[in-house]
Design an enzyme around this catalytic site. Structure first.
Site, PDB file in Angstrom:
ATOM      1  N   ARG A   1     -24.296   0.181  -3.733  1.00 54.21           N
ATOM      2  CA  ARG A   1     -24.515  -0.930  -2.804  1.00 54.21           C
ATOM      3  C   ARG A   1     -25.716  -0.673  -1.909  1.00 54.21           C
ATOM      4  O   ARG A   1     -25.923   0.433  -1.426  1.00 54.21           O
ATOM      5  CB  ARG A   1     -23.278  -1.120  -1.914  1.00 54.21           C
ATOM      6  CG  ARG A   1     -22.084  -1.630  -2.668  1.00 54.21           C
ATOM      7  CD  ARG A   1     -20.903  -1.755  -1.721  1.00 54.21           C
ATOM      8  NE  ARG A   1     -19.728  -2.219  -2.442  1.00 54.21           N
ATOM      9  CZ  ARG A   1     -18.478  -2.098  -2.005  1.00 54.21           C
ATOM     10  NH1 ARG A   1     -18.245  -1.544  -0.820  1.00 54.21           N
ATOM     11  NH2 ARG A   1     -17.480  -2.537  -2.716  1.00 54.21           N
TER      12      ARG A   1
ATOM     13  N   ARG B   1     -12.864   8.321   0.437  1.00 56.29           N
ATOM     14  CA  ARG B   1     -12.075   7.086   0.427  1.00 56.29           C
ATOM     15  C   ARG B   1     -11.213   7.030  -0.846  1.00 56.29           C
ATOM     16  O   ARG B   1     -10.059   6.619  -0.800  1.00 56.29           O
ATOM     17  CB  ARG B   1     -13.036   5.894   0.475  1.00 56.29           C
ATOM     18  CG  ARG B   1     -12.484   4.663   1.151  1.00 56.29           C
ATOM     19  CD  ARG B   1     -13.594   3.869   1.818  1.00 56.29           C
ATOM     20  NE  ARG B   1     -14.294   2.986   0.893  1.00 56.29           N
ATOM     21  CZ  ARG B   1     -15.632   2.845   0.861  1.00 56.29           C
ATOM     22  NH1 ARG B   1     -16.405   3.537   1.664  1.00 56.29           N
ATOM     23  NH2 ARG B   1     -16.181   1.999   0.015  1.00 56.29           N
TER      24      ARG B   1
ATOM     25  N   ARG C   1     -25.687   1.948   3.286  1.00 53.42           N
ATOM     26  CA  ARG C   1     -24.841   2.196   4.453  1.00 53.42           C
ATOM     27  C   ARG C   1     -24.235   3.586   4.362  1.00 53.42           C
ATOM     28  O   ARG C   1     -23.932   4.048   3.268  1.00 53.42           O
ATOM     29  CB  ARG C   1     -23.696   1.186   4.514  1.00 53.42           C
ATOM     30  CG  ARG C   1     -24.115  -0.140   5.058  1.00 53.42           C
ATOM     31  CD  ARG C   1     -22.863  -0.970   5.376  1.00 53.42           C
ATOM     32  NE  ARG C   1     -23.243  -2.312   5.779  1.00 53.42           N
ATOM     33  CZ  ARG C   1     -22.728  -3.428   5.279  1.00 53.42           C
ATOM     34  NH1 ARG C   1     -21.795  -3.361   4.364  1.00 53.42           N
ATOM     35  NH2 ARG C   1     -23.133  -4.594   5.713  1.00 53.42           N
TER      36      ARG C   1
ATOM     37  N   ARG D   1       0.829  -1.210   0.000  1.00 55.87           N
ATOM     38  CA  ARG D   1       0.000   0.000   0.000  1.00 55.87           C
ATOM     39  C   ARG D   1       0.860   1.255   0.000  1.00 55.87           C
ATOM     40  O   ARG D   1       0.380   2.325  -0.317  1.00 55.87           O
ATOM     41  CB  ARG D   1      -0.857   0.047   1.288  1.00 55.87           C
ATOM     42  CG  ARG D   1      -2.064  -0.809   1.259  1.00 55.87           C
ATOM     43  CD  ARG D   1      -3.347   0.017   1.142  1.00 55.87           C
ATOM     44  NE  ARG D   1      -4.382  -0.810   0.554  1.00 55.87           N
ATOM     45  CZ  ARG D   1      -5.269  -1.481   1.267  1.00 55.87           C
ATOM     46  NH1 ARG D   1      -5.299  -1.370   2.563  1.00 55.87           N
ATOM     47  NH2 ARG D   1      -6.149  -2.249   0.673  1.00 55.87           N
TER      48      ARG D   1
END
Ligand SMILES: [Zn+2]
Length: 219
Positions: free
Chosen positions: A129, A173, A162, A90
């Site tokens: 989602r 994000r 969510r 990462r």
């Protein structure tokens, strides 16, 4: 045949699905650091306990802990023919550590497959989602819609989005990911290892593009 590859890509790029399928096809393990961290925490290994301390404090798991987990995993017998690394490295520090580990074993990394997906497409995927309030079954408004809008196929429960999947948090994000990953892309590009594949086709199309990129590895 050996396959030593890293799959790199933003959240929502479909990396996990491809890593799972192709690792099976190539007879090498999919090494997904997210899963490994959760497993180490559950098994309460020394590295797992260390990782948990940081996660409980709301902090990122430090490089040396993640590197330790990967180093341990790479010495297991099933990783002798190679691996598909998914979610690692990462950071540039992690990439350097991986290079050192592999240099010691004289098995250098062969390819870094970068999943190239546009930001609007990632936003569409990640904000689509939906989850059933009663039974937790997951849906997607575009790719896996319920039979009747807003209702769970299994139990008739109400579907909701969510908080994490709303546009604001998703955009944030993606920003964090881009900031973190840009130096990593340069690192691998400079070493001639970076192979971008278009990540917006069907699962089969993307898999075919990855196979072509990996097959060009000299024996
Ligand atoms: Zn349900």
């Amino acid at each position: 045949m050996s396959v030593r590859v890293v799959f790199l890509g933003p959240p929502g790029a479909g990396k996990g699905t491809q890593a799972r399928e192709l690792a099976r096809e190539w007879g090498v393990p999919q090494i997904a650091t997210g899963d490994m961290l959760r497993e180490a925490v559950a098994r309460k290994t020394p590295l797992g306990l260390e990782a948990k301390r940081h996660m409980d404090a709301g902090a990122l798991v430090p490089d040396d802990v993640v590197i330790g987990l990967v180093a341990e995993r790479l010495t297991q017998a099933d990783a002798t023919p190679g691996f598909v690394l998914d979610g690692f490295p990462r950071t540039v520090a992690q990439a350097e550590a991986l290079d050192r580990m592999l240099a010691e074993r004289r098995t250098p990394l062969e390819r870094v497959i970068f999943f190239d997906v546009s930001r609007p497409e990632l936003l569409r995927r990640l904000t689509g989602r939906r989850v059933c309030r009663s039974c937790g079954t997951g849906y997607h408004v575009v790719s896996a819609p319920p039979q009747s809008a807003g209702r769970c196929d299994k139990c008739g429960g109400e579907l909701y989005q969510r908080e994490d999947d709303a546009e604001g948090p998703v955009a944030k994000r993606l920003d964090v990911y881009e900031t973190q990953t840009a130096p990593l892309l340069d690192y691998y590009r400079d070493r001639g290892l970076l192979f971008p594949v278009p990540g917006e086709g069907s699962v089969a199309e993307v898999a075919a593009a990855i196979r072509r990129a990996v097959k060009t590895v000299p024996a």
